[in-house]
Write an enzyme that holds these catalytic residues in place. Sequence first.
Site, mmCIF file in Angstrom:
data_model
loop_
_atom_site.group_PDB
_atom_site.id
_atom_site.type_symbol
_atom_site.label_atom_id
_atom_site.label_comp_id
_atom_site.label_asym_id
_atom_site.label_seq_id
_atom_site.Cartn_x
_atom_site.Cartn_y
_atom_site.Cartn_z
ATOM 1 N N CYS A 145 -58.052 -29.170 16.155
ATOM 2 C CA CYS A 145 -58.017 -29.101 17.623
ATOM 3 C C CYS A 145 -59.431 -28.923 18.171
ATOM 4 O O CYS A 145 -59.904 -27.811 18.416
ATOM 5 C CB CYS A 145 -57.116 -27.961 18.083
ATOM 6 S SG CYS A 145 -56.845 -27.980 19.874
ATOM 7 N N TYR A 401 -35.809 -22.241 36.962
ATOM 8 C CA TYR A 401 -35.742 -22.533 38.394
ATOM 9 C C TYR A 401 -34.339 -23.017 38.748
ATOM 10 O O TYR A 401 -34.101 -23.508 39.851
ATOM 11 C CB TYR A 401 -36.796 -23.584 38.766
ATOM 12 C CG TYR A 401 -38.193 -23.193 38.334
ATOM 13 C CD1 TYR A 401 -38.975 -22.349 39.127
ATOM 14 C CD2 TYR A 401 -38.716 -23.636 37.126
ATOM 15 C CE1 TYR A 401 -40.252 -21.971 38.724
ATOM 16 C CE2 TYR A 401 -39.991 -23.260 36.716
ATOM 17 C CZ TYR A 401 -40.752 -22.433 37.511
ATOM 18 O OH TYR A 401 -42.010 -22.056 37.112
#
Length: 506
Positions: A145, A401
């Site tokens: 990475c 949500y």
Amino acid sequence: MNRLGSGPVGSAAAAAAAAAGQYRVCGNCRKVPRQVSGGARTEAVGAAGEEKRVQVSPPLTRGPSAFIPENEVMQANGLDERTNLLVEEYSTSGRLDNITQVMSIHTQYLESFLRSQFYMLRMDGPLPLPYRHYIAIMAAARHQCSYLINMHVDEFLKTGGIAEWLNGLEYIPQRLKNLNEINKLLAHRPWLITKEHIQKLVKTGENNWSLPELVHAVVLLAHYHALASFVFGSGINPERDPDTSNGVRLIAVNNFCVCDLANDNNIENASLTSSNFGIADSLSELEALMERMKRLQEDKEDEEASQEEMATRFEKEKKESLLVISGAFDDEIVSTDVSRYVEDPGFGYKDFARRGEDHLPTFRAQDYTWENHGFSLVNRLYSDIGHLLDEKFRMVYNLTYNTMATHEDVDTTTLRRALFNYVHCMYGIRYDDYDYGEVNQLLERSLKVYIKTVTCYPERTTKRMYDSYWRQFKHSEKVHVNLLLMEARMQAELLYALRAITRHLT
């Protein structure tokens, strides 16, 4: 809180690195491809203070993510005053980086993330500041990475790190070298960690680690392994660099990219490579998922499966995870820019459930839980980090949500739990009270390929994989998936490491 300086680093070395590079990070998947055949090794850090980064090519897309359109990131989070305050308070780099921009789609979670990361890197703790950043580099390098390596090379030097260490592992103190084995196991096969690994680290004479230091190091390793999963899973673009002419760190480009293998040859599910998937199909896919969620809830209210049946379903799901293949990359070679921070680069994830094994070892979560065991141990040895990690785990697990794509007032609990538990299943962790039949009901094949890739081989993630699942869902919902995968992975690594430390203590 004392904040350390975060001014810009000099650009001389960056320019030299640009001329010397033989590698690139793919603009599609953020992966460092293999070395150019016969390419000369790039020189490492020279004089003290000279900066050396893994070099990257320009991203193919603008904005913080190669997978998410820039305008959608901006619309979703609005970069409101709350986000800016959080960055000002807790950012270690002193700016709004690309990870933070993508995470800020979920501001509630972002606060928990930034607070815990800031505590690990900046606040009082067992390890000196340069050690913390070097450990982050070692962890990120296990997955090639370059985004995180670059970030912490900068931070390592700013916090007084010795530049020579950036030449590679052979230049670092023996104490840090001794972390190589646990770094490797945590990143790829954490179930192999035993109390003997812990004893070896804490009983090595003058190079020994105290238990508080080791816990701090383990938390950092697990954090950055998991964060690499988020970086690749979300297609995080390289940071734009004001020290270069076009704002991006450039390198010479080689024409081979291993992404071609992942995109064209190594994905089992035909839907991943099909370009004929229509809107009507994806809408029916969404409706079918919601119907399965509803049916599972109704079935759960009618009758519960026996413990024997639950155990059987776990074993079945664990074995079926073997069949989820994200690509054959056994002959990968990483660039020397990354490999200098890696010992045994060929060591990678192997399926927990191996074919032909009759007695598959299983980590029964009830025997060693985060809530009852891991939390108290880590908090005792590294004060307060347990509270911060616990808040972060709970935040992402409970975040909702109550929407799915265009539908509102939807209870997504079963879906979130299936995502979290599937990651743990691939790491051999079983929850006695969970029906693993739900995983097969709720997670389609292309999503399983994506989850396994992001969790176990994040450097192989491609935009095609990201696009292949939940086609009618919002990008914010897919970011939420990546947050769940990241935290599930981190918790799995910590459970294995902390269990080994507990066995060492008893």
